[in-house]
Design a protein around this motif. Sequence first.
Motif, PDB file in Angstrom:
ATOM      1  N   GLU A  71      -4.933 -10.268   3.380  1.00  0.00           N
ATOM      2  CA  GLU A  71      -4.220  -9.047   2.975  1.00  0.00           C
ATOM      3  C   GLU A  71      -2.706  -9.223   2.930  1.00  0.00           C
ATOM      4  OE1 GLU A  71      -5.307  -5.988   5.672  1.00  0.00           O
ATOM      5  OE2 GLU A  71      -7.339  -5.813   4.910  1.00  0.00           O
ATOM      6  N   GLU A  75       1.904  -8.005   0.596  1.00  0.00           N
ATOM      7  CA  GLU A  75       3.308  -7.708   0.897  1.00  0.00           C
ATOM      8  C   GLU A  75       4.233  -8.708   0.217  1.00  0.00           C
ATOM      9  OE1 GLU A  75       4.199  -6.904   5.053  1.00  0.00           O
ATOM     10  OE2 GLU A  75       2.171  -6.096   5.230  1.00  0.00           O
ATOM     11  N   GLN A  78       4.443  -7.567  -3.332  1.00  0.00           N
ATOM     12  CA  GLN A  78       5.230  -6.332  -3.464  1.00  0.00           C
ATOM     13  C   GLN A  78       6.719  -6.576  -3.231  1.00  0.00           C
ATOM     14  OE1 GLN A  78       2.963  -3.966  -0.716  1.00  0.00           O
ATOM     15  NE2 GLN A  78       1.797  -2.973  -2.360  1.00  0.00           N
ATOM     16  N   ARG A  84       6.912  -3.918 -10.258  1.00  0.00           N
ATOM     17  CA  ARG A  84       7.051  -2.462 -10.098  1.00  0.00           C
ATOM     18  C   ARG A  84       5.969  -1.936  -9.157  1.00  0.00           C
ATOM     19  NH1 ARG A  84       4.924   2.072 -12.563  1.00  0.00           N
ATOM     20  NH2 ARG A  84       3.801   0.896 -14.149  1.00  0.00           N
ATOM     21  N   VAL A  85       4.725  -2.270  -9.480  1.00  0.00           N
ATOM     22  CA  VAL A  85       3.597  -1.832  -8.653  1.00  0.00           C
ATOM     23  C   VAL A  85       2.659  -3.019  -8.448  1.00  0.00           C
ATOM     24  CG1 VAL A  85       1.621  -0.269  -8.500  1.00  0.00           C
ATOM     25  CG2 VAL A  85       3.685   0.486  -9.640  1.00  0.00           C
ATOM     26  N   ALA A  86       2.183  -3.203  -7.250  1.00  0.00           N
ATOM     27  CA  ALA A  86       1.164  -4.224  -6.982  1.00  0.00           C
ATOM     28  C   ALA A  86       0.093  -3.573  -6.115  1.00  0.00           C
ATOM     29  CB  ALA A  86       1.777  -5.415  -6.262  1.00  0.00           C
ATOM     30  N   VAL A  87      -1.128  -3.571  -6.615  1.00  0.00           N
ATOM     31  CA  VAL A  87      -2.198  -2.917  -5.852  1.00  0.00           C
ATOM     32  C   VAL A  87      -3.373  -3.881  -5.674  1.00  0.00           C
ATOM     33  CG1 VAL A  87      -1.641  -0.543  -6.488  1.00  0.00           C
ATOM     34  CG2 VAL A  87      -3.116  -1.880  -7.959  1.00  0.00           C
ATOM     35  N   THR A 112      -4.061   5.153  -2.423  1.00  0.00           N
ATOM     36  CA  THR A 112      -2.695   5.638  -2.171  1.00  0.00           C
ATOM     37  C   THR A 112      -1.719   5.131  -3.225  1.00  0.00           C
ATOM     38  OG1 THR A 112      -2.250   3.793  -0.691  1.00  0.00           O
ATOM     39  CG2 THR A 112      -2.984   5.849   0.324  1.00  0.00           C
ATOM     40  N   GLY A 113      -2.065   4.017  -3.866  1.00  0.00           N
ATOM     41  CA  GLY A 113      -1.131   3.505  -4.873  1.00  0.00           C
ATOM     42  C   GLY A 113      -1.772   3.212  -6.206  1.00  0.00           C
ATOM     43  N   SER A 116      -1.139   4.595  -9.891  1.00  0.00           N
ATOM     44  CA  SER A 116      -0.008   4.158 -10.713  1.00  0.00           C
ATOM     45  C   SER A 116      -0.491   3.240 -11.822  1.00  0.00           C
ATOM     46  CB  SER A 116       0.997   3.382  -9.862  1.00  0.00           C
ATOM     47  OG  SER A 116       1.269   4.050  -8.684  1.00  0.00           O
ATOM     48  N   PRO A 133      -6.347  12.246  -2.258  1.00  0.00           N
ATOM     49  CA  PRO A 133      -7.035  11.005  -1.900  1.00  0.00           C
ATOM     50  C   PRO A 133      -7.294  10.886  -0.408  1.00  0.00           C
ATOM     51  CG  PRO A 133      -4.750  10.573  -2.496  1.00  0.00           C
ATOM     52  CD  PRO A 133      -5.001  12.026  -2.780  1.00  0.00           C
ATOM     53  N   ASP A 195     -13.005   3.184  -1.817  1.00  0.00           N
ATOM     54  CA  ASP A 195     -11.800   2.759  -1.118  1.00  0.00           C
ATOM     55  C   ASP A 195     -11.899   1.262  -0.818  1.00  0.00           C
ATOM     56  OD1 ASP A 195      -9.431   2.840   0.407  1.00  0.00           O
ATOM     57  OD2 ASP A 195     -10.647   2.943   2.231  1.00  0.00           O
ATOM     58  N   TYR A 197     -10.793  -0.582   1.545  1.00  0.00           N
ATOM     59  CA  TYR A 197     -11.097  -1.000   2.919  1.00  0.00           C
ATOM     60  C   TYR A 197     -12.559  -0.723   3.250  1.00  0.00           C
ATOM     61  CZ  TYR A 197      -6.104  -1.479   2.909  1.00  0.00           C
ATOM     62  OH  TYR A 197      -4.842  -1.863   2.579  1.00  0.00           O
ATOM     63  N   GLN A 200     -14.308  -3.617   1.640  1.00  0.00           N
ATOM     64  CA  GLN A 200     -14.225  -4.828   2.466  1.00  0.00           C
ATOM     65  C   GLN A 200     -15.362  -4.841   3.491  1.00  0.00           C
ATOM     66  OE1 GLN A 200     -10.293  -4.567   4.168  1.00  0.00           O
ATOM     67  NE2 GLN A 200      -9.489  -6.161   2.825  1.00  0.00           N
ATOM     68  N   ARG A 207     -10.684  -9.159   6.181  1.00  0.00           N
ATOM     69  CA  ARG A 207      -9.416  -8.539   5.761  1.00  0.00           C
ATOM     70  C   ARG A 207      -8.852  -9.336   4.597  1.00  0.00           C
ATOM     71  NH1 ARG A 207      -7.083  -5.363  10.845  1.00  0.00           N
ATOM     72  NH2 ARG A 207      -5.912  -4.431   9.176  1.00  0.00           N
TER      73      ARG A 207
ATOM     74  N   LEU B 103     -13.113   4.140   9.396  1.00  0.00           N
ATOM     75  CA  LEU B 103     -13.182   2.712   9.119  1.00  0.00           C
ATOM     76  C   LEU B 103     -12.610   1.885  10.260  1.00  0.00           C
ATOM     77  CD1 LEU B 103     -12.019   2.362   5.403  1.00  0.00           C
ATOM     78  CD2 LEU B 103     -14.186   1.612   6.339  1.00  0.00           C
ATOM     79  N   ARG B 105      -9.534   1.319  10.631  1.00  0.00           N
ATOM     80  CA  ARG B 105      -8.639   0.408   9.923  1.00  0.00           C
ATOM     81  C   ARG B 105      -7.289   1.070   9.682  1.00  0.00           C
ATOM     82  NH1 ARG B 105      -9.264  -3.880   6.455  1.00  0.00           N
ATOM     83  NH2 ARG B 105      -7.028  -3.599   6.548  1.00  0.00           N
ATOM     84  N   ARG B 107      -3.852   0.782   7.220  1.00  0.00           N
ATOM     85  CA  ARG B 107      -3.426   0.216   5.935  1.00  0.00           C
ATOM     86  C   ARG B 107      -1.941   0.475   5.781  1.00  0.00           C
ATOM     87  NH1 ARG B 107      -7.043   2.863   1.808  1.00  0.00           N
ATOM     88  NH2 ARG B 107      -8.319   3.389   3.583  1.00  0.00           N
ATOM     89  N   GLN B 112       6.474   0.913  -3.121  1.00  0.00           N
ATOM     90  CA  GLN B 112       6.266   1.356  -4.501  1.00  0.00           C
ATOM     91  C   GLN B 112       5.474   2.666  -4.590  1.00  0.00           C
ATOM     92  OE1 GLN B 112       3.834  -1.801  -5.965  1.00  0.00           O
ATOM     93  NE2 GLN B 112       2.351  -1.466  -4.367  1.00  0.00           N
ATOM     94  N   ASP B 113       4.699   2.952  -3.557  1.00  0.00           N
ATOM     95  CA  ASP B 113       3.822   4.113  -3.628  1.00  0.00           C
ATOM     96  C   ASP B 113       4.489   5.395  -3.146  1.00  0.00           C
ATOM     97  OD1 ASP B 113       1.283   1.974  -2.323  1.00  0.00           O
ATOM     98  OD2 ASP B 113       1.898   2.304  -4.397  1.00  0.00           O
ATOM     99  N   THR B 116       4.433   8.676  -4.959  1.00  0.00           N
ATOM    100  CA  THR B 116       3.180   9.422  -5.148  1.00  0.00           C
ATOM    101  C   THR B 116       3.078  10.546  -4.114  1.00  0.00           C
ATOM    102  OG1 THR B 116       2.025   7.863  -3.745  1.00  0.00           O
ATOM    103  CG2 THR B 116       1.908   7.462  -6.100  1.00  0.00           C
ATOM    104  N   PHE B 119      -0.877  12.798  -0.015  1.00  0.00           N
ATOM    105  CA  PHE B 119      -2.252  13.277   0.171  1.00  0.00           C
ATOM    106  C   PHE B 119      -2.505  14.676  -0.363  1.00  0.00           C
ATOM    107  CE2 PHE B 119      -1.649  10.172   3.715  1.00  0.00           C
ATOM    108  CZ  PHE B 119      -2.296   9.154   3.057  1.00  0.00           C
TER     109      PHE B 119
END
Lengths: 849, 250
Positions: A71, A75, A78, A84-87, A112-113, A116, A133, A195, A197, A200, A207, B103, B105, B107, B112-113, B116, B119
């Motif tokens: 995971e 970072e 990003q 600009r955006v990495a998901v 959450t992202g 975009s 979300p 989602d 996670y 996963q 992870r 979960l 977990r 995160r 970048q987010d 938004t 929630f």
Amino acid sequence: MRLARLIGWPYARKHVLRTCLTVAGIALGVAVFVAMHAANRAVLGGFERTVDRIAGAAQLQVTAGGFGFPEEVLERVQAVPEVRVAVPVIEAVVDTGLAGQGSLLILGVDMTGDRSLRQYDLESGEEAIIDDPLVFLAQPDSLIVTREFAERNRLEVGHRIPLMTMEGPKQFVVRGIMRPGGFGKAFGGNLAVMDIYAAQKMLGRGRRFDRIDVAVREGVPVERCQAALRAALGPGFEVEPPEARGAHFESMLRGYTFTVNISSLFALFIGMFIIYNSFQIAVTERRVEIGILRALGATQGQIRGLFLVESALLGATGAGLGVILGGAMAQLSAAYIGGLLEDVYGVAQHVEGAELGAPLIASSAALGVLASVLAAWIPSRAAARVDPVQALQKGKYQVLSVGENRARRRAAAASLAAALICLAAGRSAEAFYAGYLLAVLTAILLAPTLSLWLSKLLRPLLRWLRPVEGTLAADSLIHAPRRTSATVAALMLSLAMVIGFAGMAGAIYDSVTQWMDQVLNPDLFVNASGSISRRNFTFPASLAHEIERMEGVDQVQAVRHARVIFGGVPVSVVAADVEKLASKVRRIVIQGDLDEMYRLTAQGRGVIVSDNFADLRGVRLGDTIALPSPSGLVRLPVVGITRDYTDQQGSVLVDRSVYRRWWQEDSADVLRIYLKPGYSPERVRQRILEQFAARQRLFVLDNAEVRREILRLTDQWFGMTYNQIAVAVLVAVLGIVNTLTVSITDRRRELGVLQSVGGLRQQVRHTVWMEAVGIGLIGLVLGLALGAVNLYYTVEMVHRVAGLRIDYQYPWGVAALLVPGMLLVALASALWPAEKAVRGRLVEALEYE
Amino acid sequence: MNRLCAWLLLAASVGAAQEARSIVEEAQRRTRTQSQRYEGTLEVIGSKGKIAVKRWRYERLGSHGSSKAVLRFTAPPEVKGVALLVHNHPDRASDQWMWTPALQRDRRIALQDRSTRFFGTDFSFEDLEERDVDQFDYRLAGEETVDGALSWKIEAEPKKTRASQYTRSLIWIRKDNYAWVQMEGYRGGRLIRRVRYLDLELVQGIWTARRLEVTDFTRNSRTVLRVDKLEYNVKLSPEEFTLQALRRES
């Protein structure tokens, strides 16, 4: 054109059956070509569309092969200023457990992202999910499905779907339904979003992420961002636009596409012989007509043009029918090929039906017409050269002139010499394929001469069998080689194709069986995925230790398979405990010393590569290869080359210590279990299931089941080619029917005289039957002989294209089956022409000519 | 003469910028506390008038630019236990993590987010961050009466080092008590979001809005945050603002 309408059309109408057979020949050839190309394109297109729709607005994708990556990489991505955006994304195909629904593509995203990049155009759902979300994320059993999938399964928001997770079967709740179209159409609508996670956990990925989708900062060129990401991540990562996945998929299918192209061209080639045969016959039958036209002042060019226009029209008709037939065949083939590729390569894709498209229709039509015109070129040239005086005299026009035969033989000798030169100099692909074509050309050029010789050799045998009928049949063959040689050539080509293919298939089956005997010797296999080629799910390595402690279990080998990109092509990396492997498996060595290669690999000081990897990637023993991993390039020497059929693009065996260090992971997708003597695999299997199945997704297969599955996949692989060969043989059989129909027409007077002097109907029948059997026999002899040559080239092609070294084994068993089989087919194809000969009106027959 | 005028204008604008910055600084100084705790009720009023309610508990340690905060949802049941940990930094954007108890977990929520929505509310993640005075350039844009109180109108533009969804924002600060009364965020001249600070109360000597009303003009929806059980300078330990604590307390 006017001549064609005035003269050609009445002739075609008079010989409706022959015209139909000719058109059928070209139609079948074109149909196979169209079907294979459309189906292939549908499969590739389906994959690319799925990739494209899922990618959304992503301009680049970061991957590190099928192992994924930790995971933390997110970072690093990003942090690149150009991003600009990495998901993050996890993608896997799972079985739904819903009747008739097959696979469901699960897309794990971080809500959450992710919005975009992707538009989750929800049409219904809990209001909170659509707007919030948080609810979706807070409840890991949440799924968003497409409207199409929901309708097919009568699902509504709040309904539950059972899915097999790594922790056993779990119920998931539909919390949103996407509108049809766009993203929701990916994978044919069999798409569910969850989602990341939760995904996963469900898939046992730890992870790790499969990939990161990236949108580039406004105003920054994509190439600059790509370069910046490569610099930031190092060479262990692939940073490519989404469409590169399509290119990788295509490169995996190279071998399959090649095989399909070769066999569809063969079918078209055989169709050309039918056209050639028909026109050769038409020219001889219409000699008088041609003579009159020439006497009336028609030029040679007009006569040639007449036949070429006729051939073009027949070609266009055949091509038109071929396109229609091919379109229908493509619909059936596309789903089959899609399933085959998913089973064999484990690559998820969804075929959405084959569309022909204007370019394919145009090129197929052009190919049909061109093939037809090319095939008719020699007969039309012969027609143009007809001497008007000779044409109006009755004579043995079916006889090939001495000069014509000599010219053919000389051309054949030159072609053979050139083929041999190519063979000698055949390291390059161009020389090899040119040599192959020249060898086939030699056989085609020699076919008339050889047919004549063989007919003469056959005469005593046929005469011995039936003195009158046999002699008449043999004489018909001897006196009309022009009529029979093209059919013989078509038969020869199709049988050569059968022999080449059967020899290759036999050798591959033998090779695979030998490999299975040597390598696949565990008593039980525990798989995380339902299919042996899919690697979606993984176990923690601790499961291997738990099973190893069970009563009756001698050894458990944890193995992890995944593809990485090597030289632009996905190849398999197999991570296993090599020391354990060495104690149980004696691999088939191509180069190197087995004990030494095991020792070095177990110590993490080398890798063992498969023979196809070495051949396709140009790697030799002792070379150092660099495998991409999330920790950088793993540079290790090749310490051994062994036979391995794990992956058609090649495989690399590394020790698990190397895998843990470089890929930073310790999972497995297969556990190979060896039992202690005296323990029943079935009982141990039951105990494994009882102990683990409730908390762990696993499939336990015994040795025989795995072998059966591999053989099933091999069968499936060859299945499509079997069909193409069947079509090629059918085209050749049409040629026999065509030739015999013409033969009956030619010999109406002869057969009429035979009947008028007391010949029985049965004798006429026998004559026709024996002629057909004669053609079949000659075709068989030549086909089996050319098959030996074809097999040599096929074996060599398998080596060059697929990197597989298979032995040259002439398929004597298949040849032995072909002899009665083809003779029966020849006989069957003579039944109708024979009846036509018998039932013809005697007076009319005697008046003929 | 012209040069003199130019110098005078420049001096006046520098003076206005300095004045604006000092107003914001003073407003910030007056609200500086060691820590904070409250229970919030969120009402999201959608464009069709439908209202969704969520509750959370908020704790903050430190102040303005170098604080740490934990926001834990307490209702409705489907989101109960979900928590957000925010580490604010004076020199860069904050770090944020979310904890999902189902979960088990956490995160990381990436920079970048932050544009938004938070929630499903009309707050963005960025709106929940604390603004550090040094991350913006300020200009006094005049004076206006807001909710009956005369206020300074200050324009703030993020510095190049600060990533923000807003190209500029307008802040209204009451002249009598330096309390924020309104903020508007703009993107390329278009008003995106307006935050109104309502029901001002003096809590432990600090003027505090007990009701925040956010309007998202792109969606035409509104969120109201009511602040209850508000306390300042409560005793909180730094260990409570770590990922480990987030995991432990769920």
